[in-house]
Design a protein around this motif. Structure first.
Motif, PDB file in Angstrom:
ATOM      1  N   GLY A 180       0.821  -1.199   0.000  1.00 47.11           N
ATOM      2  CA  GLY A 180       0.000   0.000   0.000  1.00 47.11           C
ATOM      3  C   GLY A 180       0.852   1.243   0.000  1.00 47.11           C
ATOM      4  N   ALA A 181       0.176   2.356   0.238  1.00 45.00           N
ATOM      5  CA  ALA A 181       0.873   3.634   0.335  1.00 45.00           C
ATOM      6  C   ALA A 181       1.788   3.601   1.553  1.00 45.00           C
ATOM      7  N   PRO A 182       2.906   4.306   1.497  1.00 44.50           N
ATOM      8  CA  PRO A 182       3.842   4.303   2.633  1.00 44.50           C
ATOM      9  C   PRO A 182       3.179   4.683   3.962  1.00 44.50           C
ATOM     10  N   GLU A 183       2.225   5.586   3.926  1.00 47.67           N
ATOM     11  CA  GLU A 183       1.540   6.006   5.158  1.00 47.67           C
ATOM     12  C   GLU A 183       0.747   4.855   5.774  1.00 47.67           C
ATOM     13  N   LYS A 184       0.160   4.026   4.938  1.00 49.93           N
ATOM     14  CA  LYS A 184      -0.580   2.859   5.430  1.00 49.93           C
ATOM     15  C   LYS A 184       0.377   1.901   6.139  1.00 49.93           C
ATOM     16  N   ILE A 185       1.511   1.655   5.528  1.00 51.72           N
ATOM     17  CA  ILE A 185       2.487   0.747   6.123  1.00 51.72           C
ATOM     18  C   ILE A 185       3.039   1.329   7.419  1.00 51.72           C
ATOM     19  N   ASP A 186       3.311   2.636   7.420  1.00 55.74           N
ATOM     20  CA  ASP A 186       3.776   3.290   8.643  1.00 55.74           C
ATOM     21  C   ASP A 186       2.768   3.096   9.776  1.00 55.74           C
ATOM     22  N   SER A 187       1.485   3.270   9.479  1.00 54.18           N
ATOM     23  CA  SER A 187       0.436   3.116  10.497  1.00 54.18           C
ATOM     24  C   SER A 187       0.381   1.687  11.025  1.00 54.18           C
ATOM     25  N   PHE A 188       0.465   0.713  10.120  1.00 49.26           N
ATOM     26  CA  PHE A 188       0.424  -0.691  10.528  1.00 49.26           C
ATOM     27  C   PHE A 188       1.626  -1.026  11.422  1.00 49.26           C
ATOM     28  N   VAL A 189       2.803  -0.571  11.025  1.00 41.71           N
ATOM     29  CA  VAL A 189       4.010  -0.817  11.816  1.00 41.71           C
ATOM     30  C   VAL A 189       3.863  -0.186  13.202  1.00 41.71           C
ATOM     31  N   HIS A 190       3.355   1.032  13.264  1.00 42.13           N
ATOM     32  CA  HIS A 190       3.165   1.716  14.548  1.00 42.13           C
ATOM     33  C   HIS A 190       2.259   0.894  15.475  1.00 42.13           C
ATOM     34  N   LEU A 191       1.154   0.391  14.948  1.00 41.94           N
ATOM     35  CA  LEU A 191       0.226  -0.402  15.758  1.00 41.94           C
ATOM     36  C   LEU A 191       0.848  -1.731  16.197  1.00 41.94           C
ATOM     37  N   MET A 192       1.649  -2.332  15.322  1.00 42.06           N
ATOM     38  CA  MET A 192       2.263  -3.619  15.651  1.00 42.06           C
ATOM     39  C   MET A 192       3.351  -3.486  16.717  1.00 42.06           C
ATOM     40  N   ARG A 193       3.930  -2.304  16.856  1.00 37.52           N
ATOM     41  CA  ARG A 193       4.954  -2.085  17.900  1.00 37.52           C
ATOM     42  C   ARG A 193       4.405  -2.431  19.281  1.00 37.52           C
ATOM     43  N   GLU A 194       3.155  -2.099  19.526  1.00 38.04           N
ATOM     44  CA  GLU A 194       2.522  -2.357  20.823  1.00 38.04           C
ATOM     45  C   GLU A 194       2.151  -3.829  21.011  1.00 38.04           C
ATOM     46  N   LEU A 195       2.178  -4.593  19.908  1.00 37.87           N
ATOM     47  CA  LEU A 195       1.723  -5.984  19.964  1.00 37.87           C
ATOM     48  C   LEU A 195       2.849  -6.999  19.808  1.00 37.87           C
TER      49      LEU A 195
END
Length: 170
Positions: free
Chosen positions: A136-151
């Motif tokens: 996807g767009a880089p912003e989408k990937i950035d958001s997914f990575v950010h959320l996965m940091r907590e998990l």
């Protein structure tokens, strides 16, 4: 005109080159010699006879610096065409990432739920980890990575950006 007083802009450049040894080093060397930064760099063969490649470069700088980069790239002999996708108009940008998340119990369930929302696909699964593939767009990937940091995020591999003009273009 002082370049340092102008705001920095992000630009995506598509560079069509002869597929020859050393061209990527020459382009990277041009950026290095002039102190320009490359935020993302991808290269792919684009012709049936393997004679031509497309290099997608994401860089930042004030407009005069971007103009200078464009002009200097065009001067390199094996370069056929330089297109500033950002300047040309509507274009599509995509990136692929592999994201490893380790976790059990509720964190594992939440990682799967978020992956479904982001349309990330598990490509490797163990009882304690996942590797998700997301595009996807880089912003989408950035958001997914950010959320996965907590998990339980433990590793990220990203391809870099590729881009293409929308619609029918010369």
């Amino acid at each position: 005109m002082q370049i340092t007083n102008q705001p920095s802009e992000r630009h995506v450049l598509a560079v069509v080159v002869d597929n020859e040894a050393g061209i990527l080093a020459r382009i990277a060397g041009m950026f290095t010699a002039r102190g320009y930064n490359i935020d993302s760099l991808t290269v792919a063969d684009i012709s049936e006879d393997h004679q031509v490649s497309r290099i997608t470069i994401v860089t930042n700088g004030p407009p005069p610096v971007i103009d200078q980069i464009h002009a200097q790239l065009e001067r390199l002999v094996p370069v056929h065409k330089v297109t500033d996708l950002t300047e040309e108009g509507p274009h599509v940008e995509r990136e692929l990432a592999l994201i490893k998340v380790v976790g059990t119990g509720d964190k594992r369930v939440e990682a799967l739920r978020l992956a479904d929302i982001f349309r990330a696909k598990p490509v490797d699964t163990t009882t304690e980890s996942f590797i998700f593939e997301i595009t996807g767009a880089p912003e989408k990937i950035d958001s997914f990575v950010h959320l996965m940091r907590e998990l339980g995020l433990v590793d990220v591999g990203r391809t870099g950006i590729v881009g293409m003009m929308r619609g029918v273009v010369d």
